[in-house]
Design an enzyme around this catalytic site. Sequence first.
Site, PDB file in Angstrom:
ATOM      1  N   LYS A  52       0.842  -1.201   0.000  1.00 43.96           N
ATOM      2  CA  LYS A  52       0.000   0.000   0.000  1.00 43.96           C
ATOM      3  C   LYS A  52       0.879   1.254   0.000  1.00 43.96           C
ATOM      4  CE  LYS A  52      -3.772  -2.504   2.234  1.00 43.96           C
ATOM      5  NZ  LYS A  52      -4.498  -2.855   3.468  1.00 43.96           N
ATOM      6  N   GLN A  96      -4.647  -1.554   9.689  1.00 44.30           N
ATOM      7  CA  GLN A  96      -4.472  -2.888   9.099  1.00 44.30           C
ATOM      8  C   GLN A  96      -4.986  -3.945  10.080  1.00 44.30           C
ATOM      9  OE1 GLN A  96      -3.497  -3.439   5.952  1.00 44.30           O
ATOM     10  NE2 GLN A  96      -3.764  -5.628   6.174  1.00 44.30           N
ATOM     11  N   ASP A 119     -11.104   2.691   4.166  1.00 44.93           N
ATOM     12  CA  ASP A 119     -11.350   1.242   4.138  1.00 44.93           C
ATOM     13  C   ASP A 119     -12.850   0.931   4.157  1.00 44.93           C
ATOM     14  OD1 ASP A 119      -9.479  -0.768   3.834  1.00 44.93           O
ATOM     15  OD2 ASP A 119      -8.692  -0.565   5.869  1.00 44.93           O
TER      16      ASP A 119
HETATM   17  N1  GUN Z   1      -6.720  -7.082   6.440  1.00 43.43           N
HETATM   18  C1  GUN Z   1      -7.048  -7.884   5.413  1.00 43.43           C
HETATM   19  N2  GUN Z   1      -7.603  -7.175   4.418  1.00 43.43           N
HETATM   20  C2  GUN Z   1      -7.640  -5.909   4.827  1.00 43.43           C
HETATM   21  C3  GUN Z   1      -8.115  -4.700   4.250  1.00 43.43           C
HETATM   22  O1  GUN Z   1      -8.628  -4.646   3.122  1.00 43.43           O
HETATM   23  N3  GUN Z   1      -7.974  -3.586   4.984  1.00 43.43           N
HETATM   24  C4  GUN Z   1      -7.419  -3.603   6.217  1.00 43.43           C
HETATM   25  N4  GUN Z   1      -7.328  -2.459   6.884  1.00 43.43           N
HETATM   26  N5  GUN Z   1      -6.983  -4.698   6.803  1.00 43.43           N
HETATM   27  C5  GUN Z   1      -7.098  -5.840   6.093  1.00 43.43           C
END
Ligand code: GUN
Length: 285
Positions: A52, A96, A119
């Site tokens: 990211k 995350q 998100d």
């Molecule tokens: N953990 C697994 N997939 C994701 C996601 O799309 N966003 C976040 N913040 N954590 C995750």
Amino acid sequence: MQILDGKSLSARIESEVPQQTKALKTQSGRVPGLAVILVGHDPASAAYVGMKKKACDRVGFYSVTHEMPEDISQSAIEKTIEMMNDNPNIDGILIQLPLPKQIDTTRLLELVAPHKDVDGFHPYNVGRLSTGLEGFVPCTPLGVMRLLEAYDIDVKGKNCCVVGASNIVGKPMAALLLNAGATVEICHIFTDDLKKHTCSADMIFVGTGVINLIRDDMVKEGCVVVDIGINRAEDGRLVGDVDYPAVSPKCSYITPVPGGVGPMTIAMLLANTLKAAQNNANESK
Ligand code: GUN
């Protein structure tokens, strides 16, 4: 059988972001900013966050990663979120997941300012999605919808079977499909006779973390199969939840793993962060 190529579509989407970023900067003097909270040492989470951050760098976004130890307190994370809510250089906040056991994840997600919730995990945005209103939509299911659109695959009136009912993938995936006019079934860990459900589906969307959950006898001829799983096989390869070699010959369309949904998730995070920055620029006019 046609492959739904998320790698090339995400590259195309990403290639348009720097120009929009420049336009925003010219208009408002603002650069989109993403803050990421990463807790502990889970290698998969660290890898996702690394991807990211790299994507943000490629398109000219500002990004900052707050790395925190596994034994961090709830209040320390809350303070960081509050700081980022108040920081005008931060447009998007991403926590995350998963977080360590001592942490109340729901409380943290509810603390993120909804207009910075790139998100789409805040109940405000979850509620807006479920009522079909504009808001931030979780990146992975949003990426799936964009992938289907790019291949002119219309879900309206189709029998869609979503396998996996997580808040991150399955539930928002089902909401998006429903909003687009699909007939949606959601299967999960307690579903009796999964095969009965998948066999009657025109489209299957699976994100469970179970290798080879979907086998060739569970898929009808001509089905669209979207594999949202990412698993590490015993030999170290990345694989999804679908037995790809056996299932793919029966499909009209299928996503590969890697190179399907994964890169779309990152592209949608960029899109959501840009959208947040554009909204925030308009708000402060
Ligand atoms: N953990 C697994 N997939 C994701 C996601 O799309 N966003 C976040 N913040 N954590 C995750």
